[in-house]
Design a protein around this motif. Sequence first.
Motif, PDB file in Angstrom:
ATOM      1  N   ARG A   1       2.933  17.278 -12.363  1.00 23.95           N
ATOM      2  CA  ARG A   1       1.556  17.152 -11.874  1.00 23.95           C
ATOM      3  C   ARG A   1       1.573  16.824 -10.373  1.00 23.95           C
ATOM      4  NH1 ARG A   1      -0.150  15.149 -16.051  1.00 23.95           N
ATOM      5  NH2 ARG A   1       0.571  13.012 -15.759  1.00 23.95           N
ATOM      6  N   ARG A   2       2.464  15.943  -9.957  1.00 19.93           N
ATOM      7  CA  ARG A   2       2.573  15.619  -8.526  1.00 19.93           C
ATOM      8  C   ARG A   2       2.983  16.863  -7.728  1.00 19.93           C
ATOM      9  NH1 ARG A   2       2.285  10.652  -6.717  1.00 19.93           N
ATOM     10  NH2 ARG A   2       3.500  11.152  -4.865  1.00 19.93           N
ATOM     11  N   TRP A   3       3.943  17.617  -8.256  1.00 22.28           N
ATOM     12  CA  TRP A   3       4.388  18.843  -7.592  1.00 22.28           C
ATOM     13  C   TRP A   3       3.231  19.821  -7.450  1.00 22.28           C
ATOM     14  CZ3 TRP A   3       8.289  21.163  -5.015  1.00 22.28           C
ATOM     15  CH2 TRP A   3       8.295  22.549  -4.960  1.00 22.28           C
ATOM     16  N   LEU A   4       2.504  20.036  -8.535  1.00 23.50           N
ATOM     17  CA  LEU A   4       1.412  21.007  -8.510  1.00 23.50           C
ATOM     18  C   LEU A   4       0.271  20.568  -7.596  1.00 23.50           C
ATOM     19  CD1 LEU A   4       1.269  22.103 -12.258  1.00 23.50           C
ATOM     20  CD2 LEU A   4       2.302  23.316 -10.325  1.00 23.50           C
ATOM     21  N   GLY A   5       0.129  19.279  -7.351  1.00 25.83           N
ATOM     22  CA  GLY A   5      -0.901  18.776  -6.458  1.00 25.83           C
ATOM     23  C   GLY A   5      -0.543  18.881  -4.991  1.00 25.83           C
ATOM     24  N   THR A   6       0.691  19.198  -4.693  1.00 20.95           N
ATOM     25  CA  THR A   6       1.141  19.309  -3.304  1.00 20.95           C
ATOM     26  C   THR A   6       0.823  20.699  -2.771  1.00 20.95           C
ATOM     27  OG1 THR A   6       2.853  17.665  -3.675  1.00 20.95           O
ATOM     28  CG2 THR A   6       3.176  19.152  -1.807  1.00 20.95           C
ATOM     29  N   LYS A   7       0.366  20.735  -1.522  1.00 23.32           N
ATOM     30  CA  LYS A   7      -0.007  22.000  -0.892  1.00 23.32           C
ATOM     31  C   LYS A   7       1.240  22.754  -0.436  1.00 23.32           C
ATOM     32  CE  LYS A   7      -4.347  20.824  -1.193  1.00 23.32           C
ATOM     33  NZ  LYS A   7      -4.348  19.853  -2.263  1.00 23.32           N
ATOM     34  N   PRO A   8       1.310  24.066  -0.701  1.00 20.53           N
ATOM     35  CA  PRO A   8       2.480  24.850  -0.270  1.00 20.53           C
ATOM     36  C   PRO A   8       2.766  24.730   1.225  1.00 20.53           C
ATOM     37  CG  PRO A   8       1.131  26.143  -1.777  1.00 20.53           C
ATOM     38  CD  PRO A   8       0.363  24.884  -1.469  1.00 20.53           C
ATOM     39  N   ALA A   9       1.733  24.713   2.052  1.00 23.06           N
ATOM     40  CA  ALA A   9       1.946  24.612   3.505  1.00 23.06           C
ATOM     41  C   ALA A   9       2.638  23.297   3.860  1.00 23.06           C
ATOM     42  CB  ALA A   9       0.625  24.728   4.252  1.00 23.06           C
ATOM     43  N   GLN A  10       2.341  22.230   3.117  1.00 20.02           N
ATOM     44  CA  GLN A  10       2.991  20.947   3.374  1.00 20.02           C
ATOM     45  C   GLN A  10       4.484  21.059   3.078  1.00 20.02           C
ATOM     46  OE1 GLN A  10       4.597  18.613   1.230  1.00 20.02           O
ATOM     47  NE2 GLN A  10       4.887  17.176   2.902  1.00 20.02           N
ATOM     48  N   LEU A  11       4.832  21.685   1.950  1.00 18.87           N
ATOM     49  CA  LEU A  11       6.244  21.858   1.596  1.00 18.87           C
ATOM     50  C   LEU A  11       6.977  22.707   2.631  1.00 18.87           C
ATOM     51  CD1 LEU A  11       5.930  22.475  -2.243  1.00 18.87           C
ATOM     52  CD2 LEU A  11       6.938  20.477  -1.123  1.00 18.87           C
ATOM     53  N   LEU A  12       6.349  23.778   3.069  1.00 13.66           N
ATOM     54  CA  LEU A  12       6.976  24.659   4.052  1.00 13.66           C
ATOM     55  C   LEU A  12       7.176  23.949   5.388  1.00 13.66           C
ATOM     56  CD1 LEU A  12       5.025  27.928   3.199  1.00 13.66           C
ATOM     57  CD2 LEU A  12       7.448  27.456   2.735  1.00 13.66           C
ATOM     58  N   ALA A  13       6.139  23.232   5.838  1.00 15.56           N
ATOM     59  CA  ALA A  13       6.251  22.521   7.114  1.00 15.56           C
ATOM     60  C   ALA A  13       7.299  21.411   7.029  1.00 15.56           C
ATOM     61  CB  ALA A  13       4.891  21.943   7.507  1.00 15.56           C
TER      62      ALA A  13
ATOM     63  N   VAL B   1       0.871  -1.172   0.000  1.00 18.96           N
ATOM     64  CA  VAL B   1       0.000   0.000   0.000  1.00 18.96           C
ATOM     65  C   VAL B   1       0.908   1.222   0.000  1.00 18.96           C
ATOM     66  CG1 VAL B   1      -1.787   1.271   1.240  1.00 18.96           C
ATOM     67  CG2 VAL B   1      -1.775  -1.240   1.291  1.00 18.96           C
ATOM     68  N   ALA B   2       0.795   2.047  -1.019  1.00 20.31           N
ATOM     69  CA  ALA B   2       1.584   3.285  -1.098  1.00 20.31           C
ATOM     70  C   ALA B   2       0.639   4.463  -0.957  1.00 20.31           C
ATOM     71  CB  ALA B   2       2.326   3.352  -2.429  1.00 20.31           C
ATOM     72  N   VAL B   3       1.021   5.407  -0.133  1.00 21.07           N
ATOM     73  CA  VAL B   3       0.169   6.583   0.079  1.00 21.07           C
ATOM     74  C   VAL B   3       0.991   7.855  -0.057  1.00 21.07           C
ATOM     75  CG1 VAL B   3      -1.438   5.389   1.611  1.00 21.07           C
ATOM     76  CG2 VAL B   3       0.512   6.557   2.584  1.00 21.07           C
ATOM     77  N   ASP B   4       0.334   8.897  -0.456  1.00 27.12           N
ATOM     78  CA  ASP B   4       0.911  10.230  -0.392  1.00 27.12           C
ATOM     79  C   ASP B   4       0.540  10.785   0.976  1.00 27.12           C
ATOM     80  OD1 ASP B   4       1.884  10.446  -3.101  1.00 27.12           O
ATOM     81  OD2 ASP B   4      -0.192  10.637  -3.735  1.00 27.12           O
ATOM     82  N   GLY B   5       1.496  11.392   1.649  1.00 24.94           N
ATOM     83  CA  GLY B   5       1.207  11.993   2.943  1.00 24.94           C
ATOM     84  C   GLY B   5       0.199  13.131   2.803  1.00 24.94           C
ATOM     85  N   ARG B   6      -0.367  13.508   3.917  1.00 25.84           N
ATOM     86  CA  ARG B   6      -1.333  14.605   3.944  1.00 25.84           C
ATOM     87  C   ARG B   6      -0.777  15.822   3.201  1.00 25.84           C
ATOM     88  NH1 ARG B   6      -3.267  16.924   9.711  1.00 25.84           N
ATOM     89  NH2 ARG B   6      -3.450  14.691  10.066  1.00 25.84           N
ATOM     90  N   GLY B   7      -1.571  16.343   2.263  1.00 23.96           N
ATOM     91  CA  GLY B   7      -1.184  17.537   1.517  1.00 23.96           C
ATOM     92  C   GLY B   7      -0.272  17.283   0.338  1.00 23.96           C
TER      93      GLY B   7
ATOM     94  N   GLU C   1      -2.675  26.620   3.430  1.00 25.24           N
ATOM     95  CA  GLU C   1      -1.865  27.605   4.143  1.00 25.24           C
ATOM     96  C   GLU C   1      -1.549  27.261   5.598  1.00 25.24           C
ATOM     97  OE1 GLU C   1      -3.534  31.502   3.634  1.00 25.24           O
ATOM     98  OE2 GLU C   1      -3.666  31.276   1.467  1.00 25.24           O
ATOM     99  N   ASP C   2      -2.288  26.349   6.215  1.00 21.47           N
ATOM    100  CA  ASP C   2      -2.119  26.043   7.640  1.00 21.47           C
ATOM    101  C   ASP C   2      -1.033  24.992   7.841  1.00 21.47           C
ATOM    102  OD1 ASP C   2      -2.321  25.568  10.355  1.00 21.47           O
ATOM    103  OD2 ASP C   2      -4.266  24.566  10.218  1.00 21.47           O
ATOM    104  N   GLU C   3       0.165  25.428   8.212  1.00 22.27           N
ATOM    105  CA  GLU C   3       1.285  24.508   8.400  1.00 22.27           C
ATOM    106  C   GLU C   3       1.104  23.594   9.615  1.00 22.27           C
ATOM    107  OE1 GLU C   3       5.363  25.912   8.026  1.00 22.27           O
ATOM    108  OE2 GLU C   3       4.594  27.716   7.033  1.00 22.27           O
ATOM    109  N   SER C   4       0.292  23.992  10.590  1.00 22.74           N
ATOM    110  CA  SER C   4       0.147  23.182  11.806  1.00 22.74           C
ATOM    111  C   SER C   4      -0.439  21.804  11.496  1.00 22.74           C
ATOM    112  CB  SER C   4      -0.711  23.906  12.846  1.00 22.74           C
ATOM    113  OG  SER C   4      -2.051  24.012  12.401  1.00 22.74           O
ATOM    114  N   ALA C   5      -1.203  21.688  10.426  1.00 22.63           N
ATOM    115  CA  ALA C   5      -1.781  20.396  10.034  1.00 22.63           C
ATOM    116  C   ALA C   5      -0.701  19.413   9.588  1.00 22.63           C
ATOM    117  CB  ALA C   5      -2.792  20.590   8.911  1.00 22.63           C
ATOM    118  N   TYR C   6       0.509  19.915   9.328  1.00 26.21           N
ATOM    119  CA  TYR C   6       1.599  19.083   8.838  1.00 26.21           C
ATOM    120  C   TYR C   6       2.694  18.872   9.890  1.00 26.21           C
ATOM    121  CZ  TYR C   6      -0.854  20.248   4.589  1.00 26.21           C
ATOM    122  OH  TYR C   6      -1.834  20.417   3.642  1.00 26.21           O
ATOM    123  N   ALA C   7       2.356  19.131  11.148  1.00 27.13           N
ATOM    124  CA  ALA C   7       3.303  18.865  12.232  1.00 27.13           C
ATOM    125  C   ALA C   7       3.615  17.370  12.243  1.00 27.13           C
ATOM    126  CB  ALA C   7       2.713  19.303  13.569  1.00 27.13           C
TER     127      ALA C   7
END
Length: 193
Positions: free
Chosen positions: A137-149, A7-13, A22-28
């Motif tokens: 496409r994978r990059w564009l689907g990732t949330k900026p807050a996830q990358l920052l966190a 089972v392979a998953v993409d992490g949240r965001g 925008e909420d980085e706290s969700a990616y703690a």
Amino acid sequence: MRGYRSVAVDGRGQYESDGPVEDESAYAQDELARDVLALAEALGGPVHLLGHSFGGQVARAAVLLDRTPFVSLTLMSSGPAQISASQQERVKLLRDALAVMSMAEVWDAIQAMEAPEETETGGALDEGLDDRADLRRRWLGTKPAQLLAAGRQLCGEPDRVAELAAVPSPSTSSRAPATTPGRYRSWTTWPYG
């Protein structure tokens, strides 16, 4: 592999897994580790957990929160602690770029800055990734807050190897030489008995 289900998953965001823009706290790290524990529970059986890159730090945090769902932990291309100084500089550049550019503009800038040999795969990409367009496409689907966190965590992650070694019943084996702090180890596995 026979007798196992992968089972392979993409992490949240990341890519197709939703998360706040925008909420980085969700990616703690603890939040992401709880996602891994919830997934292990949903799978309903003993889990051999593999974490790649930043996911290795998340997988390690999940085992440290609750080792019971896991038979083993494998870290692939994931260091024992924070990333190197040069990698931290790249994270700072990414953070600065995301403050003033769209994800598409940042992707284009990254591609323009990399030497051709760094962007060429030299062969086929992983199954399911047909070309650079899929990676984009994978990059564009990732949330900026996830990358920052993730970047903040990668730059400040403490070495938790001793903490992990204290988890009951581990034996440690490594297929790669020991590394210096901030360097990535190719594979490290802790099987649980």
